[in-house]
Design a protein around this motif. Structure first.
Motif, PDB file in Angstrom:
ATOM      1  N   TYR A 408      -4.793  21.082  -7.684  1.00  0.00           N
ATOM      2  CA  TYR A 408      -5.646  20.747  -6.543  1.00  0.00           C
ATOM      3  C   TYR A 408      -6.772  19.832  -7.004  1.00  0.00           C
ATOM      4  N   PRO A 409      -7.128  18.803  -6.228  1.00  0.00           N
ATOM      5  CA  PRO A 409      -6.571  18.455  -4.922  1.00  0.00           C
ATOM      6  C   PRO A 409      -5.411  17.472  -5.053  1.00  0.00           C
ATOM      7  N   ILE A 410      -4.337  17.757  -4.374  1.00  0.00           N
ATOM      8  CA  ILE A 410      -3.192  16.854  -4.375  1.00  0.00           C
ATOM      9  C   ILE A 410      -3.315  15.933  -3.168  1.00  0.00           C
ATOM     10  N   TRP A 411      -4.050  14.881  -3.389  1.00  0.00           N
ATOM     11  CA  TRP A 411      -4.194  13.826  -2.396  1.00  0.00           C
ATOM     12  C   TRP A 411      -4.609  12.549  -3.113  1.00  0.00           C
ATOM     13  N   VAL A 412      -4.366  11.417  -2.460  1.00  0.00           N
ATOM     14  CA  VAL A 412      -4.786  10.121  -2.997  1.00  0.00           C
ATOM     15  C   VAL A 412      -6.103   9.772  -2.322  1.00  0.00           C
ATOM     16  N   GLU A 413      -7.157   9.662  -3.104  1.00  0.00           N
ATOM     17  CA  GLU A 413      -8.462   9.354  -2.519  1.00  0.00           C
ATOM     18  C   GLU A 413      -8.417   8.001  -1.818  1.00  0.00           C
ATOM     19  N   GLU A 414      -9.247   7.872  -0.798  1.00  0.00           N
ATOM     20  CA  GLU A 414      -9.154   6.710   0.078  1.00  0.00           C
ATOM     21  C   GLU A 414      -9.315   5.390  -0.675  1.00  0.00           C
ATOM     22  N   GLU A 415     -10.268   5.318  -1.585  1.00  0.00           N
ATOM     23  CA  GLU A 415     -10.461   4.077  -2.336  1.00  0.00           C
ATOM     24  C   GLU A 415      -9.235   3.749  -3.177  1.00  0.00           C
ATOM     25  N   ALA A 416      -8.635   4.798  -3.777  1.00  0.00           N
ATOM     26  CA  ALA A 416      -7.433   4.579  -4.581  1.00  0.00           C
ATOM     27  C   ALA A 416      -6.272   4.126  -3.698  1.00  0.00           C
ATOM     28  N   PHE A 417      -6.189   4.707  -2.494  1.00  0.00           N
ATOM     29  CA  PHE A 417      -5.141   4.297  -1.552  1.00  0.00           C
ATOM     30  C   PHE A 417      -5.288   2.809  -1.219  1.00  0.00           C
ATOM     31  N   ASP A 418      -6.506   2.408  -0.880  1.00  0.00           N
ATOM     32  CA  ASP A 418      -6.730   1.006  -0.499  1.00  0.00           C
ATOM     33  C   ASP A 418      -6.370   0.066  -1.644  1.00  0.00           C
ATOM     34  N   GLU A 419      -6.710   0.479  -2.870  1.00  0.00           N
ATOM     35  CA  GLU A 419      -6.394  -0.358  -4.026  1.00  0.00           C
ATOM     36  C   GLU A 419      -4.887  -0.444  -4.249  1.00  0.00           C
ATOM     37  N   LEU A 420      -4.199   0.691  -4.122  1.00  0.00           N
ATOM     38  CA  LEU A 420      -2.737   0.693  -4.263  1.00  0.00           C
ATOM     39  C   LEU A 420      -2.086  -0.190  -3.206  1.00  0.00           C
ATOM     40  N   ALA A 421      -2.585  -0.091  -1.992  1.00  0.00           N
ATOM     41  CA  ALA A 421      -2.012  -0.887  -0.906  1.00  0.00           C
ATOM     42  C   ALA A 421      -2.179  -2.377  -1.176  1.00  0.00           C
ATOM     43  N   GLN A 422      -3.353  -2.760  -1.651  1.00  0.00           N
ATOM     44  CA  GLN A 422      -3.585  -4.173  -1.949  1.00  0.00           C
ATOM     45  C   GLN A 422      -2.711  -4.634  -3.114  1.00  0.00           C
ATOM     46  N   LEU A 423      -2.571  -3.795  -4.141  1.00  0.00           N
ATOM     47  CA  LEU A 423      -1.734  -4.179  -5.282  1.00  0.00           C
ATOM     48  C   LEU A 423      -0.265  -4.306  -4.895  1.00  0.00           C
TER      49      LEU A 423
END
Length: 430
Positions: A408-423
């Motif tokens: 825990y916590p098993i989630w992708v933090e929002e900033e990390a999500f945005d970075e992954l999406a851009q990459l």
């Protein structure tokens, strides 16, 4: 206390809360009348530092407690309480004394009441005199009333001691306070006798302490109203309870609505089962009962975070101060927030706008968001492609991220999500 006009709609837009209109119905309002005939105004007493010092397993610092006191003053706290214990030792507990001394020397704007456990000491004046020189306005002395399984001292001897101390404190030019412990399980006759002895000797505060949380919020209402009627007094009643039954905040709200004062702590921090939560109480009183708090609500998030740093984190799901409190955690909340905007009114998921308290709604990426149109909505909000191939490719990236997480916590933090999406898809969005 000022009361908002009853709104025509089930919200008050300038505060951005959206609660059930029934809360403002006349039938509901009629049930929350203050004690009959009493000319009193409820006050909120902050016990955050007091309770941090009593919470097992912590290692508080003087500097950290002063930092919290600074924010308490900033948010608008007017009454501050603390404890100093002697634990039947010749000297007071060193940390409790040092914290009280540092806070008093800082000359904060709030009044300071300090509870002393020296009522049966031969030298009960010493601690009160020393603290008074530093600026304490009210020493509070605690007494245990009689009950069926307790009978060490006669009531008459106890009443005489109460009169001696309350009168002595008043003669010192201070405001004496009387704490009566375990009121919910006390003998009614002794509770009345103790209270009357203290008030007649000059006590201007009766600290009604339900040490074991034995009273429900309905029981507390009856006790406070019955005791005030019996004593025929307008002396301030200050309630102290815990959260053993999950009723700490309801008891606090009931107490204030009856016109009496209450002890609170931020994050509900306390020994044992926790304490009535300061932030929950003021948010509820304002949004559900229309009673303006008078506090700088934008600082709620800051003080909750500081208390977390200096003590222990609240449960993730703790109302208002927990990590999950303002999380958009289901597709039903995430999708509208992405489409309408997180600051839209009425609030998408909670009954209050998080920004009112200095928070921002969180949208960490959860497994539930892998299904339905939430991925596409999120990518669209970032200006990235949302065709099936792009969305499927990105879902595969997110799946690998989830698979790598073990705790825990098993989630992708929002900033990390945005970075992954851009990459992953940024080049396609150009």
């Amino acid at each position: 206390m000022q009361v908002y006009e009853r709104p025509d709609h089930p919200w008050i837009k300038d505060k951005s809360y959206y609660v059930a209109p029934l809360n403002y119905d006349e039938k509901v309002s009629a049930q929350r009348t203050a004690a009959e005939g009493a000319d009193i105004s409820p006050q909120l007493y902050d016990s955050t530092i007091r309770k941090i010092l009593l919470t097992p397993g912590l290692r508080p610092t003087i500097h950290g407690m002063v930092r919290i006191a600074e924010l308490l003053e900033g948010i608008g706290v007017k009454h501050f309480t603390s404890n100093i214990h002697w634990w039947k030792d010749p000297q007071p507990e060193a940390l409790e004394w040092a914290v009280a001394e540092a806070i008093l020397k800082a000359n904060f704007s709030f009044d300071t009441s300090i509870t002393l456990d020296t009522a049966w000491s031969d030298d009960w004046r010493r601690g009160a005199e020393d603290l008074a020189e530093l600026g304490m306005v009210r020493p509070v002395f605690l007494f245990q009333p009689m009950r069926e399984d307790r009978g060490k001292r006669s009531p008459e001897k106890t009443y005489d001691r109460v009169r001696e101390i309350m009168g002595g404190i008043k003669d010192m030019g201070l405001r004496p306070g009387l704490m009566i412990t375990d009121v919910g399980r006390a003998s009614w006759e002794d509770l009345v006798g103790l209270s009357r002895a203290g008030i007649e000797a000059g006590a201007d505060l009766l600290n009604v302490t339900d040490s074991g949380s034995s009273l429900s919020h309905h029981g507390m209402r009856v006790l406070l109203n019955s005791l005030r009627k019996e004593l025929d007094t307008d002396v301030e009643f200050l309630v102290h309870t815990h959260d053993d039954f999950g009723l700490g905040t309801p008891v606090a709200i009931e107490t204030v609505l009856q016109g009496d004062s209450i002890e609170l702590s931020f994050n509900g921090i306390s020994d044992r089962a926790g304490f009535p939560s300061f932030e929950e109480t003021i948010v509820c009183l304002e949004s559900m009962y229309g009673l303006p708090s008078g506090y700088d609500m934008k600082l709620v998030s800051q003080i909750c975070e500081l208390v977390k740093q200096e003590s222990i984190a609240p449960h993730p799901w703790k109302a208002l101060s927990g990590d999950h409190a303002f999380m958009l955690d289901l597709p039903y909340s995430a999708a509208p927030a992405l489409e309408k905007g997180r600051g839209s009114f009425p609030p998408v998921w909670n009954c209050v706008d998080p920004s009112w308290l200095g928070y921002a709604p969180q949208m960490n990426w959860l497994r539930q968001f892998m299904y339905g149109p939430v991925v596409e909505s999120k990518l669209r909000s970032l200006g990235l492609p949302t065709d099936k191939a792009s969305a499927d490719e990105f879902r595969a990236v997110l799946s690998r991220e989830f698979a790598s997480m073990k705790e825990y916590p098993i989630w992708v933090e929002e900033e990390a999500f945005d970075e992954l999406a851009q990459l992953t898809l940024g080049e396609r969005g150009k």
